[in-house]
Motif scaffolding. Structure first.
Motif, PDB file in Angstrom:
ATOM      1  N   PHE A   1       0.853  -1.005  -0.018  1.00 24.66           N
ATOM      2  CA  PHE A   1      -0.115   0.061  -0.101  1.00 24.66           C
ATOM      3  C   PHE A   1       0.754   1.397  -0.122  1.00 24.66           C
ATOM      4  CE2 PHE A   1      -2.731  -3.240   1.865  1.00 24.66           C
ATOM      5  CZ  PHE A   1      -3.939  -2.778   1.393  1.00 24.66           C
ATOM      6  N   ILE A   2       0.431   2.217  -1.002  1.00 27.78           N
ATOM      7  CA  ILE A   2       0.803   3.535  -0.589  1.00 27.78           C
ATOM      8  C   ILE A   2      -0.101   4.402  -0.493  1.00 27.78           C
ATOM      9  CG2 ILE A   2       2.181   5.305  -2.178  1.00 27.78           C
ATOM     10  CD1 ILE A   2       3.583   3.364  -3.599  1.00 27.78           C
ATOM     11  N   ILE A   3       0.155   5.138   0.900  1.00 28.37           N
ATOM     12  CA  ILE A   3      -0.955   5.984   1.444  1.00 28.37           C
ATOM     13  C   ILE A   3      -0.392   7.213   1.976  1.00 28.37           C
ATOM     14  CG2 ILE A   3      -2.646   4.131   1.563  1.00 28.37           C
ATOM     15  CD1 ILE A   3      -1.774   4.094   4.798  1.00 28.37           C
ATOM     16  N   GLY A   4      -1.281   8.220   1.997  1.00 26.05           N
ATOM     17  CA  GLY A   4      -0.763   9.606   2.411  1.00 26.05           C
ATOM     18  C   GLY A   4      -0.424   9.421   4.194  1.00 26.05           C
ATOM     19  N   SER A   5      -1.493   8.673   4.784  1.00 26.55           N
ATOM     20  CA  SER A   5      -1.483   8.633   6.170  1.00 26.55           C
ATOM     21  C   SER A   5      -2.117   7.468   6.821  1.00 26.55           C
ATOM     22  CB  SER A   5      -2.091   9.983   6.569  1.00 26.55           C
ATOM     23  OG  SER A   5      -3.448   9.815   6.703  1.00 26.55           O
ATOM     24  N   THR A   6      -1.984   7.235   8.034  1.00 28.03           N
ATOM     25  CA  THR A   6      -2.802   6.075   8.569  1.00 28.03           C
ATOM     26  C   THR A   6      -4.297   6.100   8.379  1.00 28.03           C
ATOM     27  OG1 THR A   6      -2.722   7.176  10.919  1.00 28.03           O
ATOM     28  CG2 THR A   6      -0.638   5.789  10.461  1.00 28.03           C
ATOM     29  N   LEU A   7      -4.891   7.272   7.983  1.00 26.35           N
ATOM     30  CA  LEU A   7      -6.259   7.239   8.184  1.00 26.35           C
ATOM     31  C   LEU A   7      -6.911   6.565   7.002  1.00 26.35           C
ATOM     32  CD1 LEU A   7      -6.635  11.160   8.400  1.00 26.35           C
ATOM     33  CD2 LEU A   7      -7.142   9.439  10.080  1.00 26.35           C
ATOM     34  N   SER A   8      -5.854   6.022   5.844  1.00 22.30           N
ATOM     35  CA  SER A   8      -6.322   4.882   4.921  1.00 22.30           C
ATOM     36  C   SER A   8      -6.229   3.668   5.529  1.00 22.30           C
ATOM     37  CB  SER A   8      -5.606   5.265   3.643  1.00 22.30           C
ATOM     38  OG  SER A   8      -5.819   6.576   3.105  1.00 22.30           O
ATOM     39  N   ALA A   9      -7.090   2.562   5.309  1.00 20.89           N
ATOM     40  CA  ALA A   9      -7.046   1.578   5.832  1.00 20.89           C
ATOM     41  C   ALA A   9      -6.092   0.557   5.055  1.00 20.89           C
ATOM     42  CB  ALA A   9      -8.591   0.844   5.880  1.00 20.89           C
ATOM     43  N   THR A  10      -5.403  -0.321   5.852  1.00 19.51           N
ATOM     44  CA  THR A  10      -4.575  -1.242   5.170  1.00 19.51           C
ATOM     45  C   THR A  10      -4.715  -2.848   5.732  1.00 19.51           C
ATOM     46  OG1 THR A  10      -2.768  -1.022   6.426  1.00 19.51           O
ATOM     47  CG2 THR A  10      -3.090   0.677   4.450  1.00 19.51           C
ATOM     48  N   LEU A  11      -4.077  -3.639   5.179  1.00 17.76           N
ATOM     49  CA  LEU A  11      -3.824  -4.919   5.756  1.00 17.76           C
ATOM     50  C   LEU A  11      -2.695  -4.839   6.570  1.00 17.76           C
ATOM     51  CD1 LEU A  11      -4.509  -7.427   2.712  1.00 17.76           C
ATOM     52  CD2 LEU A  11      -6.017  -6.650   4.412  1.00 17.76           C
ATOM     53  N   SER A  12      -2.768  -5.177   7.827  1.00 18.28           N
ATOM     54  CA  SER A  12      -1.830  -5.319   8.820  1.00 18.28           C
ATOM     55  C   SER A  12      -0.504  -6.102   8.325  1.00 18.28           C
ATOM     56  CB  SER A  12      -2.210  -5.848  10.166  1.00 18.28           C
ATOM     57  OG  SER A  12      -2.577  -7.079  10.151  1.00 18.28           O
ATOM     58  N   THR A  13      -0.686  -7.069   7.542  1.00 22.62           N
ATOM     59  CA  THR A  13       0.275  -7.930   7.234  1.00 22.62           C
ATOM     60  C   THR A  13       0.975  -7.317   5.942  1.00 22.62           C
ATOM     61  OG1 THR A  13      -1.148  -9.126   5.795  1.00 22.62           O
ATOM     62  CG2 THR A  13      -0.662  -9.969   8.015  1.00 22.62           C
ATOM     63  N   SER A  14       0.658  -6.104   5.172  1.00 19.53           N
ATOM     64  CA  SER A  14       1.384  -5.685   4.169  1.00 19.53           C
ATOM     65  C   SER A  14       2.361  -4.772   4.479  1.00 19.53           C
ATOM     66  CB  SER A  14       0.226  -5.115   3.399  1.00 19.53           C
ATOM     67  OG  SER A  14      -0.759  -5.950   2.891  1.00 19.53           O
ATOM     68  N   LYS A  15       3.144  -4.417   3.291  1.00 17.61           N
ATOM     69  CA  LYS A  15       4.142  -3.377   3.267  1.00 17.61           C
ATOM     70  C   LYS A  15       3.520  -2.043   3.074  1.00 17.61           C
ATOM     71  CE  LYS A  15       7.887  -1.528   0.831  1.00 17.61           C
ATOM     72  NZ  LYS A  15       8.877  -1.543  -0.436  1.00 17.61           N
ATOM     73  N   VAL A  16       3.592  -0.877   3.955  1.00 15.29           N
ATOM     74  CA  VAL A  16       2.928   0.301   3.744  1.00 15.29           C
ATOM     75  C   VAL A  16       3.660   1.538   3.592  1.00 15.29           C
ATOM     76  CG1 VAL A  16       1.004   1.793   4.930  1.00 15.29           C
ATOM     77  CG2 VAL A  16       0.763  -0.590   5.229  1.00 15.29           C
ATOM     78  N   THR A  17       3.587   2.107   2.663  1.00 15.69           N
ATOM     79  CA  THR A  17       4.682   3.291   2.309  1.00 15.69           C
ATOM     80  C   THR A  17       3.568   4.586   2.636  1.00 15.69           C
ATOM     81  OG1 THR A  17       6.012   2.176   0.938  1.00 15.69           O
ATOM     82  CG2 THR A  17       6.208   4.636   0.971  1.00 15.69           C
ATOM     83  N   GLN A  18       4.319   5.558   3.586  1.00 17.29           N
ATOM     84  CA  GLN A  18       3.659   6.952   3.679  1.00 17.29           C
ATOM     85  C   GLN A  18       4.634   7.565   2.780  1.00 17.29           C
ATOM     86  OE1 GLN A  18       2.235   7.800   7.530  1.00 17.29           O
ATOM     87  NE2 GLN A  18       1.399   5.680   7.686  1.00 17.29           N
ATOM     88  N   PRO A  19       4.629   8.163   1.590  1.00 14.62           N
ATOM     89  CA  PRO A  19       5.823   8.555   0.848  1.00 14.62           C
ATOM     90  C   PRO A  19       5.729  10.168   1.421  1.00 14.62           C
ATOM     91  CG  PRO A  19       3.564   8.804  -0.497  1.00 14.62           C
ATOM     92  CD  PRO A  19       3.350   7.761   0.796  1.00 14.62           C
ATOM     93  N   ASN A  20       7.050  10.285   1.514  1.00 12.46           N
ATOM     94  CA  ASN A  20       7.594  11.864   1.493  1.00 12.46           C
ATOM     95  C   ASN A  20       7.598  12.397   0.270  1.00 12.46           C
ATOM     96  OD1 ASN A  20       8.624  11.212   4.246  1.00 12.46           O
ATOM     97  ND2 ASN A  20      10.642  10.146   3.420  1.00 12.46           N
ATOM     98  N   ASP A  21       7.417  13.886   0.457  1.00  8.84           N
ATOM     99  CA  ASP A  21       7.146  14.807  -0.708  1.00  8.84           C
ATOM    100  C   ASP A  21       8.619  14.616  -1.398  1.00  8.84           C
ATOM    101  OD1 ASP A  21       6.234  16.935  -2.335  1.00  8.84           O
ATOM    102  OD2 ASP A  21       7.661  18.013  -1.611  1.00  8.84           O
ATOM    103  N   GLY A  22       8.245  14.474  -2.790  1.00 14.81           N
ATOM    104  CA  GLY A  22       9.674  14.338  -3.682  1.00 14.81           C
ATOM    105  C   GLY A  22      10.027  12.684  -3.724  1.00 14.81           C
ATOM    106  N   GLN A  23       9.437  11.820  -3.032  1.00 12.87           N
ATOM    107  CA  GLN A  23       9.840  10.522  -2.999  1.00 12.87           C
ATOM    108  C   GLN A  23       9.717   9.752  -4.363  1.00 12.87           C
ATOM    109  OE1 GLN A  23       8.970   8.127   0.444  1.00 12.87           O
ATOM    110  NE2 GLN A  23       9.303   6.133  -0.554  1.00 12.87           N
TER     111      GLN A  23
END
Length: 272
Positions: free
Chosen positions: A80-102
């Motif tokens: 998952f690529i999401i802006g914040s923890t407010l978006s639901a994801t699977l706990s077993t998945s890799k989650v990225t909250q990207p930095n500006d410019g990433q």
């Protein structure tokens, strides 16, 4: 998604699929209605998706995250690529909250840059895609930039929206005429109606807008048809020093700051 009920949402498959293998690592952006999105994908496309991406956390963009993940039967733990923890994801998945410019490297000469654009929500992210081999560009803008409009200021201010739109322009400087815009909703008809009523009231006031108005009459799906340069030509939220825009917000003497013009213009749109 949900056009029949007035939602007019877009979800996008960012794909590098190519024959004969039809295998790749692809993104699905804002799959808010999982079954509707699934029905538009071939089995090859569905099974190739590795990552669920959100432009922001609102339910009509991120609300289908977990349900869509369960449809990816060939990949138990999609990223998952999401802006914040407010978006639901699977706990077993890799989650990225990207930095500006990433930068994300999708291979095949394709990269994606995350551009943080807080205002509509504080976790809003636009995704700028570049194909360096073909010199092609696209930007997925969620609810920050629409064709001839911008998003409501639910979690931000006019100053933030003005800054975010300029941030997009800064990151794409020199390529505005090549960067095609893919917004999160199809709001063009309502935006055009507002602009004709409040800003460029007569034919000839803005020829680029006149052309857009004619196109809207016979075209339902307008996403990807316009570039950032087009937006600079006909989007009043990106033309804050245009005399017609200034007049619309009651600033005939050109005394307001650009952020104040943005604020007043969006208020006019909210009340239209």
């Amino acid at each position: 998604m949900r056009w029949a009920t007035g939602g007019v949402n877009y979800s996008y498959l960012l794909s590098k699929l190519a024959p004969p293998s039809m295998t790749s690592a692809n993104w699905i952006i804002d799959p808010a209605e999982p079954l509707e999105v699934k029905d538009q994908l071939s089995n090859h496309e569905l099974h190739s998706i590795t990552t669920i991406v959100n432009t922001h956390h609102h339910y009509d963009h991120a609300g289908g995250n977990v349900a869509f993940a369960t449809l990816l039967t060939q990949r138990e733990n999609p990223s998952f690529i999401i802006g914040s923890t407010l978006s639901a994801t699977l706990s077993t998945s890799k989650v990225t909250q990207p930095n500006d410019g990433q930068i994300f490297d999708l291979g095949h000469n394709i990269t994606v840059e995350a551009i943080r654009t807080p205002c509509h929500t504080q976790d809003s992210v636009c995704y700028l895609v570049k194909d360096s081999e073909k010199d092609d560009y696209a930007i997925f803008t969620g609810d920050t930039l629409f064709t001839a409009g911008c998003g409501r200021f639910f979690e931000g201010t006019g100053e933030e929206m003005h800054s975010s739109l300029n941030h997009i322009l800064d990151r794409t400087n020199g390529h505005w005429d090549k960067v095609k815009v893919y917004p999160g909703h199809e709001y063009t008809k309502s935006n055009v109606k507002f602009i004709r009523h409040m800003v460029w009231k007569k034919i000839g006031d803005n020829k680029a807008f006149d052309h857009l108005e004619q196109l809207v009459l016979n075209t339902e799906v307008l996403t990807g048809m316009f570039t950032l340069q087009d937006e600079l030509n006909f989007n009043p939220f990106m033309r804050l020093n245009d005399p017609f825009v200034r007049k619309a917000v009651g600033d005939d003497n050109n005394t307001l700051s650009e952020k104040d013009v943005m604020t007043k213009l969006r208020k006019l749109k909210d009340n239209f």
